[in-house]
Design a protein around this motif. Structure first.
Motif, PDB file in Angstrom:
ATOM      1  N   GLU A  34       0.738  -1.125  -0.080  1.00 54.31           N
ATOM      2  CA  GLU A  34      -0.032   0.185   0.131  1.00 54.31           C
ATOM      3  C   GLU A  34       0.972   1.536   0.101  1.00 54.31           C
ATOM      4  O   GLU A  34       0.660   2.395  -0.642  1.00 54.31           O
ATOM      5  CB  GLU A  34      -1.030  -0.121   1.172  1.00 54.31           C
ATOM      6  N   GLU A  69       1.805  -1.710 -10.408  1.00 52.87           N
ATOM      7  CA  GLU A  69       1.743  -3.093  -9.885  1.00 52.87           C
ATOM      8  C   GLU A  69       2.908  -4.054 -10.461  1.00 52.87           C
ATOM      9  O   GLU A  69       3.405  -4.932  -9.736  1.00 52.87           O
ATOM     10  CB  GLU A  69       0.192  -3.696 -10.348  1.00 52.87           C
ATOM     11  N   ARG A  89       1.964   1.913  -3.465  1.00 54.73           N
ATOM     12  CA  ARG A  89       0.784   2.247  -4.410  1.00 54.73           C
ATOM     13  C   ARG A  89       0.724   3.759  -4.119  1.00 54.73           C
ATOM     14  O   ARG A  89       0.370   4.593  -4.995  1.00 54.73           O
ATOM     15  CB  ARG A  89      -0.427   1.364  -4.216  1.00 54.73           C
TER      16      ARG A  89
END
Length: 277
Positions: A172, A181, A175
């Protein structure tokens, strides 16, 4: 009380030592007898080579009477390429199954787990028909495809469990920093599961290198034969050239031992990490 605590670990170590000796004994026999004459092999197979029994005739026969360099190259190529595909595709599939919740993900994981339980040799006839239909008989590509399919279920099963243990905070945070990804997979996930990759590599590599069944039915020609298949030419119905057979086996054992030494530390880390988790 203290005595019982000491006896417990000593007993475990004694059992493990006995198992190690039993496992290493065949390797010892093969290597020691490969450097002996035929008389020395049958006279005292457990002894080290001496001045009277030492003989390299087996290695001379292997080099002179067979294309061992071709067999060795074929085995190395098939094993390495299959291993790369198994690790890469297995890690990607395990990442998808562990990270993303999509319809049918659990059923797909169960389907792949069933692939571990069912031996791939049960489908030999169907596999042979498929290989013939694709025109891949007597090619190393056929072996790579079969071994990749054979190794993927176990690889995905092991790697998925390891990936699921990686804290979500790491992913997380990446991100939130705008990391894609793909970058998360390559830069975060793969380095963290290196012990698991080494475990999968060892479990996948040895069956591929030692396999005789699929090279025999899919790629039996002289140009595509592997080491295990090439050794069979020294084994006859009535006469077996034991010097050449043992020398071939010794040469075939060396790469596996080297690769195991390379992966051993990561393998132990992978096994112990799995036990703790």
């Amino acid at each position: 009380m203290k005595l019982s605590k000491r006896v417990g670990p000593l007993g475990v170590h004694a059992v493990l030592m006995c198992y190690t000796l039993i496992a290493l004994f065949p390797i010892y026999l093969v290597i020691m007898n490969s450097f002996k004459s035929k008389k020395g092999i049958f006279r005292d197979p457990l002894a080290f080579p001496t001045g009277t029994t030492f003989d390299l005739v087996g290695f001379e026969k292997v080099i002179a009477r067979s294309s061992f360099d071709v067999y060795f190259t074929n085995s190395i190529s098939v094993t390495v390429i299959s291993l790369i595909f198994v690790l890469l595709l297995g890690a990607m599939a395990a990442w998808a199954l562990a990270e993303y919740d999509f319809p049918g993900s659990n059923m797909m994981a169960l389907y792949l787990a069933i692939g571990i339980m069912i031996p791939i040799r049960l489908g030999s006839v169907s596999l042979l028909k498929m290989i013939v239909g694709m025109g891949l008989v007597n090619t190393l590509t056929a072996l790579v495809l079969v071994y990749t399919a054979q190794g993927l279920p176990l690889a995905i099963f092991i790697l998925r469990e390891f990936i699921a243990q990686i804290p979500n905070d790491l992913k997380e945070a990446a991100r939130c920093d705008g990391v894609s990804e793909y970058r998360i997979f390559w830069s975060i996930i793969l380095p963290l599961i290196r012990p698991a990759l080494a475990t999968v590599a060892v479990f996948t590599m040895i069956p591929i290198w030692n396999d005789l069944w699929f090279p025999l039915i899919l790629a039996p020609s002289q140009e595509t034969a592997t080491v295990t298949l090439g050794i069979q030419q020294f084994i006859g119905q009535y006469v077996t050239d034991w010097n050449a057979v043992l020398a071939s086996l010794t040469l075939a054992i060396v790469p596996i031992l080297i690769l195991y030494v390379i992966f051993s530390r990561q393998l132990i880390r992978g096994l112990t990490s799995g036990a703790v988790k």
